[in-house]
Design a protein around this motif. Structure first.
Motif, PDB file in Angstrom:
ATOM      1  N   HIS A 166      -3.663  -1.073   6.122  1.00 51.53           N
ATOM      2  CA  HIS A 166      -2.754  -1.916   6.908  1.00 51.53           C
ATOM      3  C   HIS A 166      -1.627  -1.055   7.483  1.00 51.53           C
ATOM      4  CE1 HIS A 166       0.558  -5.190   6.982  1.00 51.53           C
ATOM      5  NE2 HIS A 166      -0.055  -5.136   8.147  1.00 51.53           N
ATOM      6  N   VAL A 167      -0.652  -0.653   6.637  1.00 54.76           N
ATOM      7  CA  VAL A 167       0.437   0.206   7.124  1.00 54.76           C
ATOM      8  C   VAL A 167       0.621   1.459   6.272  1.00 54.76           C
ATOM      9  CG1 VAL A 167       1.716  -1.615   8.281  1.00 54.76           C
ATOM     10  CG2 VAL A 167       2.147  -1.165   5.870  1.00 54.76           C
ATOM     11  N   GLY A 168      -0.332   1.743   5.365  1.00 55.00           N
ATOM     12  CA  GLY A 168      -0.297   3.012   4.648  1.00 55.00           C
ATOM     13  C   GLY A 168       0.373   2.999   3.296  1.00 55.00           C
ATOM     14  N   CYS A 169       0.670   1.840   2.731  1.00 55.07           N
ATOM     15  CA  CYS A 169       1.245   1.802   1.387  1.00 55.07           C
ATOM     16  C   CYS A 169       0.204   2.250   0.358  1.00 55.07           C
ATOM     17  CB  CYS A 169       1.714   0.389   1.054  1.00 55.07           C
ATOM     18  SG  CYS A 169       3.106  -0.174   2.043  1.00 55.07           S
ATOM     19  N   PRO A 170       0.644   2.730  -0.822  1.00 54.36           N
ATOM     20  CA  PRO A 170      -0.316   3.134  -1.849  1.00 54.36           C
ATOM     21  C   PRO A 170      -0.940   1.937  -2.550  1.00 54.36           C
ATOM     22  CG  PRO A 170       1.913   3.452  -2.644  1.00 54.36           C
ATOM     23  CD  PRO A 170       2.040   3.038  -1.207  1.00 54.36           C
ATOM     24  N   VAL A 171      -2.255   1.848  -2.496  1.00 52.43           N
ATOM     25  CA  VAL A 171      -2.989   0.777  -3.189  1.00 52.43           C
ATOM     26  C   VAL A 171      -3.237   1.259  -4.613  1.00 52.43           C
ATOM     27  CG1 VAL A 171      -5.068  -0.643  -3.199  1.00 52.43           C
ATOM     28  CG2 VAL A 171      -4.072   0.080  -1.029  1.00 52.43           C
ATOM     29  N   ALA A 172      -2.432   0.783  -5.543  1.00 48.86           N
ATOM     30  CA  ALA A 172      -2.494   1.353  -6.887  1.00 48.86           C
ATOM     31  C   ALA A 172      -2.628   0.315  -7.992  1.00 48.86           C
ATOM     32  CB  ALA A 172      -1.244   2.202  -7.141  1.00 48.86           C
ATOM     33  N   LEU A 173      -2.782  -0.960  -7.667  1.00 48.80           N
ATOM     34  CA  LEU A 173      -2.899  -2.007  -8.687  1.00 48.80           C
ATOM     35  C   LEU A 173      -4.367  -2.421  -8.796  1.00 48.80           C
ATOM     36  CD1 LEU A 173       0.229  -4.148  -7.702  1.00 48.80           C
ATOM     37  CD2 LEU A 173       0.063  -2.339  -9.413  1.00 48.80           C
ATOM     38  N   TYR A 174      -4.964  -2.157  -9.954  1.00 51.00           N
ATOM     39  CA  TYR A 174      -6.392  -2.417 -10.161  1.00 51.00           C
ATOM     40  C   TYR A 174      -6.568  -3.531 -11.172  1.00 51.00           C
ATOM     41  CZ  TYR A 174     -11.271  -1.661 -11.501  1.00 51.00           C
ATOM     42  OH  TYR A 174     -12.609  -1.826 -11.759  1.00 51.00           O
ATOM     43  N   GLU A 175      -7.302  -4.581 -10.772  1.00 55.34           N
ATOM     44  CA  GLU A 175      -7.621  -5.693 -11.675  1.00 55.34           C
ATOM     45  C   GLU A 175      -8.976  -5.408 -12.318  1.00 55.34           C
ATOM     46  OE1 GLU A 175      -7.493  -9.178  -9.268  1.00 55.34           O
ATOM     47  OE2 GLU A 175      -5.310  -9.195  -9.108  1.00 55.34           O
ATOM     48  N   GLN A 176      -8.938  -5.131 -13.607  1.00 60.28           N
ATOM     49  CA  GLN A 176     -10.133  -4.662 -14.313  1.00 60.28           C
ATOM     50  C   GLN A 176     -11.249  -5.701 -14.313  1.00 60.28           C
ATOM     51  OE1 GLN A 176     -10.271  -4.389 -18.774  1.00 60.28           O
ATOM     52  NE2 GLN A 176     -10.219  -2.192 -18.333  1.00 60.28           N
ATOM     53  N   GLN A 177     -10.914  -6.978 -14.469  1.00 63.66           N
ATOM     54  CA  GLN A 177     -11.946  -7.997 -14.605  1.00 63.66           C
ATOM     55  C   GLN A 177     -12.578  -8.364 -13.262  1.00 63.66           C
ATOM     56  OE1 GLN A 177     -12.928  -8.857 -17.630  1.00 63.66           O
ATOM     57  NE2 GLN A 177     -11.342  -7.494 -18.447  1.00 63.66           N
ATOM     58  N   THR A 178     -11.766  -8.437 -12.226  1.00 64.23           N
ATOM     59  CA  THR A 178     -12.296  -8.834 -10.913  1.00 64.23           C
ATOM     60  C   THR A 178     -12.717  -7.649 -10.064  1.00 64.23           C
ATOM     61  OG1 THR A 178     -10.080  -8.801  -9.921  1.00 64.23           O
ATOM     62  CG2 THR A 178     -10.820 -10.874 -10.920  1.00 64.23           C
ATOM     63  N   HIS A 179     -12.325  -6.438 -10.472  1.00 66.52           N
ATOM     64  CA  HIS A 179     -12.593  -5.207  -9.708  1.00 66.52           C
ATOM     65  C   HIS A 179     -11.932  -5.247  -8.330  1.00 66.52           C
ATOM     66  CE1 HIS A 179     -15.356  -4.622 -12.946  1.00 66.52           C
ATOM     67  NE2 HIS A 179     -16.236  -5.519 -12.506  1.00 66.52           N
ATOM     68  N   HIS A 180     -10.745  -5.842  -8.283  1.00 67.90           N
ATOM     69  CA  HIS A 180      -9.998  -5.920  -7.035  1.00 67.90           C
ATOM     70  C   HIS A 180      -8.853  -4.912  -7.051  1.00 67.90           C
ATOM     71  CE1 HIS A 180     -11.284 -10.389  -6.299  1.00 67.90           C
ATOM     72  NE2 HIS A 180     -12.281  -9.525  -6.203  1.00 67.90           N
ATOM     73  N   LEU A 181      -8.624  -4.292  -5.900  1.00 76.39           N
ATOM     74  CA  LEU A 181      -7.464  -3.436  -5.699  1.00 76.39           C
ATOM     75  C   LEU A 181      -6.439  -4.216  -4.878  1.00 76.39           C
ATOM     76  CD1 LEU A 181      -9.058   0.035  -4.877  1.00 76.39           C
ATOM     77  CD2 LEU A 181      -7.662  -0.521  -6.854  1.00 76.39           C
ATOM     78  N   LEU A 182      -5.173  -4.126  -5.294  1.00 80.75           N
ATOM     79  CA  LEU A 182      -4.115  -4.869  -4.623  1.00 80.75           C
ATOM     80  C   LEU A 182      -3.075  -3.921  -4.053  1.00 80.75           C
ATOM     81  CD1 LEU A 182      -2.570  -7.532  -3.968  1.00 80.75           C
ATOM     82  CD2 LEU A 182      -1.506  -7.318  -6.227  1.00 80.75           C
ATOM     83  N   CYS A 183      -2.728  -4.127  -2.789  1.00 87.18           N
ATOM     84  CA  CYS A 183      -1.627  -3.380  -2.173  1.00 87.18           C
ATOM     85  C   CYS A 183      -0.340  -4.152  -2.420  1.00 87.18           C
ATOM     86  CB  CYS A 183      -1.863  -3.198  -0.672  1.00 87.18           C
ATOM     87  SG  CYS A 183      -0.493  -2.361   0.155  1.00 87.18           S
ATOM     88  N   PRO A 184       0.663  -3.566  -3.061  1.00 87.02           N
ATOM     89  CA  PRO A 184       1.875  -4.311  -3.406  1.00 87.02           C
ATOM     90  C   PRO A 184       2.778  -4.601  -2.217  1.00 87.02           C
ATOM     91  CG  PRO A 184       2.115  -2.017  -4.047  1.00 87.02           C
ATOM     92  CD  PRO A 184       0.694  -2.172  -3.567  1.00 87.02           C
ATOM     93  N   CYS A 185       2.572  -3.932  -1.096  1.00 83.30           N
ATOM     94  CA  CYS A 185       3.481  -4.127   0.044  1.00 83.30           C
ATOM     95  C   CYS A 185       3.248  -5.453   0.746  1.00 83.30           C
ATOM     96  CB  CYS A 185       3.326  -2.979   1.041  1.00 83.30           C
ATOM     97  SG  CYS A 185       3.935  -1.400   0.423  1.00 83.30           S
ATOM     98  N   HIS A 186       1.994  -5.741   1.123  1.00 84.51           N
ATOM     99  CA  HIS A 186       1.722  -6.956   1.890  1.00 84.51           C
ATOM    100  C   HIS A 186       0.531  -7.731   1.330  1.00 84.51           C
ATOM    101  CE1 HIS A 186       3.696  -4.052   4.656  1.00 84.51           C
ATOM    102  NE2 HIS A 186       4.495  -5.082   4.816  1.00 84.51           N
ATOM    103  N   GLN A 187       0.182  -7.442   0.068  1.00 85.60           N
ATOM    104  CA  GLN A 187      -0.793  -8.223  -0.694  1.00 85.60           C
ATOM    105  C   GLN A 187      -2.216  -8.181  -0.133  1.00 85.60           C
ATOM    106  OE1 GLN A 187       2.549  -9.703  -0.268  1.00 85.60           O
ATOM    107  NE2 GLN A 187       2.705  -8.471  -2.112  1.00 85.60           N
ATOM    108  N   SER A 188      -2.569  -7.109   0.560  1.00 91.27           N
ATOM    109  CA  SER A 188      -3.974  -6.947   0.927  1.00 91.27           C
ATOM    110  C   SER A 188      -4.779  -6.676  -0.341  1.00 91.27           C
ATOM    111  CB  SER A 188      -4.148  -5.786   1.906  1.00 91.27           C
ATOM    112  OG  SER A 188      -3.559  -6.089   3.152  1.00 91.27           O
TER     113      SER A 188
END
Length: 359
Positions: free
Chosen positions: A287-309
């Motif tokens: 999206h705008v280059g923020c670090p995607v660093a939040l990993y949900e172990q059960q759903t295998h989803h990565l979350l960008c904390p800046c704009h919630q992608s």
């Protein structure tokens, strides 16, 4: 228990005004009406009106000159030498130019409205808001009256000078932002080409994946199910933290994860880009280059904390929510003879935010 009657209550209930007693009833609030209209000096004196018109377009052209000066100051006082004096002069004179350009537009617009535009008071009666056949004609008449009252159509000097000032006011900003872009040179021929810069990182065939920031290489046996590692190229950890280090690191950062093999659904042609459920994706949000660093172990989803992608790692890190426009680029990996995880190659597409030139 007997209730004792209040004598005052009986007296209040039985009281009636005497026939000869006048009871004062307040008059309804009267409409104060509009105060008498007082004409301005410019309404009474044509010479004063001409002076006001000259003042307004002079302010607008002063804004144009100030915008041009801001661009000139950007070139006259360069900051490439890194000296504090140069930076101070650059900021001072560019800031003065931009401030004067915007201030002149504001003062000119206010003086125009106070001294030149129509000063008559109007009363607009309320009416039903439903649409009707005469709505279009009324809207056209309203715009026509506004144009007549403001003099926007008649006073060409004011109109043209305002347009010139508004156009010129954005030129300093364009100039300053253009200076932020890296310039190409013989030493760096691709410095000004974002497609090339974002398509090439430090990753190359055989380079080991290492912990960030320690630089310790990672073995496949270290990556357990549900784990996630923040990764950089092993060679990057050995580079001195000088000019350009952070830029190279920002492009090369990777998140390494391990999923059950039966839950991985790689994109066609990417079946061999992982190893035994271990996959690696760029940490830079598309999206705008923020670090995607939040990993949900059960759903295998990565979350960008800046704009919630959100990105689904089990399906090629495709976008499942948020403003990101494309999936996270995947880094092809394999395991070498010593059991260390290494890159098969660089990324196969530009990392980072989407941009129109990236084809």
């Amino acid at each position: 228990m007997a209730h004792e009657e209040d004598p005052l209550e009986h007296e209040r209930a039985s009281w009636k005004p005497s026939p000869g007693l006048a009871v004062a009833v307040p008059d309804p609030v009267q409409n104060s009406q509009l105060p008498p209209h007082r004409e301005r000096v410019t309404d009474q004196d044509p010479a004063a009106m001409k002076r006001a018109v000259r003042t307004v377009y002079t302010l607008f052209y002063l804004s144009v000159a100030a915008s041009i000066w801001a661009v000139a100051a950007y070139m006259i006082f360069p900051i490439e030498d890194g000296q504090v004096t140069s930076i101070r002069h650059n900021n001072l004179f560019i800031g003065l130019g931009i401030a004067l350009a915007l201030l002149a537009i504001g003062i000119g617009a206010i003086h125009w409205s106070k001294a030149i535009m129509s000063d008559k008071e109007y009363i607009e009666p309320r009416h039903a808001t439903r649409g009707r056949d005469t709505t279009r004609e009324a809207a056209v008449k309203a715009f026509s009256d506004a144009n007549e009252d403001s003099g926007f159509g008649r006073r060409a000097m004011i109109r043209n000078s305002l347009f010139a000032a508004l156009v010129a006011s954005v030129i300093p900003g364009i100039t300053l932002f253009r200076g932020l872009a890296p310039q190409s040179s013989e030493a760096s021929p691709h410095a000004g080409d974002p497609v090339y810069l974002l398509s090439h990182t430090m990753w190359k065939k055989g380079m080991r994946l290492a912990h960030d920031p320690s630089g310790v290489p990672i073995k496949a046996s270290d990556v357990t199910l549900g784990s996630a590692f923040h990764v950089i190229p092993e060679d990057l950890a050995k580079v001195a933290h000088g000019e350009g280090y952070l830029e190279e690191k920002a492009k090369a950062i990777v998140l390494l994860m391990r999923l059950p093999v039966d839950q991985l659904h790689p994109e066609p042609g990417h079946e061999d880009w992982g190893f035994d459920g271990i996959v690696a994706y760029s940490k830079v949000c598309t999206h705008v280059g923020c670090p995607v660093a939040l990993y949900e172990q059960q759903t295998h989803h990565l979350l960008c904390p800046c704009h919630q992608s959100q990105f689904d790692v089990s399906h090629g890190a495709r976008v499942i929510f948020g403003p990101a426009a494309r999936a996270l680029p995947q880094l092809p990996i394999e395991v070498d003879d010593e059991g260390y995880i290494v890159a098969q190659s660089d990324f196969h597409e530009p990392v980072g935010p989407s941009f129109w030139e990236r084809h």
